[in-house]
Write an enzyme that holds these catalytic residues in place. Sequence first.
Site, PDB file in Angstrom:
ATOM      1  N   ARG A 124      64.809  64.294  25.789  1.00 24.32           N
ATOM      2  CA  ARG A 124      64.977  62.890  25.417  1.00 24.32           C
ATOM      3  C   ARG A 124      63.668  62.310  24.887  1.00 24.32           C
ATOM      4  O   ARG A 124      63.675  61.445  24.000  1.00 24.32           O
ATOM      5  CB  ARG A 124      65.479  62.088  26.625  1.00 24.32           C
ATOM      6  CG  ARG A 124      66.929  62.393  26.999  1.00 24.32           C
ATOM      7  CD  ARG A 124      67.329  61.737  28.312  1.00 24.32           C
ATOM      8  NE  ARG A 124      66.732  62.422  29.464  1.00 24.32           N
ATOM      9  CZ  ARG A 124      66.865  62.007  30.724  1.00 24.32           C
ATOM     10  NH1 ARG A 124      67.560  60.912  30.999  1.00 24.32           N
ATOM     11  NH2 ARG A 124      66.305  62.683  31.710  1.00 24.32           N
TER      12      ARG A 124
ATOM     13  N   CYS B 196      60.285  62.528  29.728  1.00 24.91           N
ATOM     14  CA  CYS B 196      61.610  62.308  30.313  1.00 24.91           C
ATOM     15  C   CYS B 196      61.749  63.245  31.504  1.00 24.91           C
ATOM     16  O   CYS B 196      61.039  63.097  32.499  1.00 24.91           O
ATOM     17  CB  CYS B 196      62.714  62.483  29.285  1.00 24.91           C
ATOM     18  SG  CYS B 196      62.726  64.088  28.452  1.00 24.91           S
TER      19      CYS B 196
END
Length: 289
Positions: free
Chosen positions: A248, A243
């Site tokens: 994430r 990410c």
Amino acid sequence: MVTDYPGPLVSIEWLEANIKRSDVKVIEVDYDPATAYFVGHIPGALLIDWKRDLNKYPERDIIDPVGFEKLMARLGVENGDHVILYGDYNNWFAAFTYWVFKMYGHQRLSLLDGGRSKWIALGKPMSRPASKEPPRADRESSYRVVTVDSRYRVFFLDVLRRLHNPNTVLVDVRSPEEYRGDITAPPEYPEEQAQRGGHIPGALNIPWKQAVRDDGTFKSPEELRSLYETKGVTPDKEVIMYCRIGERASHTWFVLKELLGYPNVAVYDGSWSEWGNMVRAPVKRGDEP
């Protein structure tokens, strides 16, 4: 010590029923504790400040095994404790912390489904600390890292070598705007820009958010399996996700590794903040892999 273990994901109802067990340690993980933990937290929850506690300074890296042992000792976590992690930003940083715990061999570990936002939405009780000092356990533990599992983490050169490997699939879990190169960082992280926008050539864009419902809880295993397998992310492949800085990506790692049982899943936590700043790193822009 109670030895039953419900698995890597627990509901708020399960936590309420088990929160007073001596072997259960609830830990909130925040990117910004001033706007989360110190405003209010699950009663009895400890705190991991993601920036301060899990990062090694001055170099960019996660804390080493000795640093992890010291953190666990300060929090009073024993090797056999069942640790429940939750936090701000949709459990992103709690998932990153889960990933670190797993690399350092902690066995009884769960993520709270829906995290902090779900707990608040249900009107559950919150505690507010009297001061903004990091909480410490009444008694430090004697925690020891007995194994380090390096399978769950890859670095820049690992990814570069795998760009054209048919047995490896790269998953970019950022927003479509970041993937296309329209923006170089989410609006909430303006100070962490990359020099170039776009994505790693060949990477599929499957945003982390597609794995959860509107309330932040994870979709069913059947829905998750369909989401990834129909796009070519299958258990027979080595799967690497990235990410911006790995938070994430860790959320998606949790889905594939812990909820779907994929055997070969790793996070490239250097992610776009490294790749997009690296001289001569190949970059692709637009919607196509």
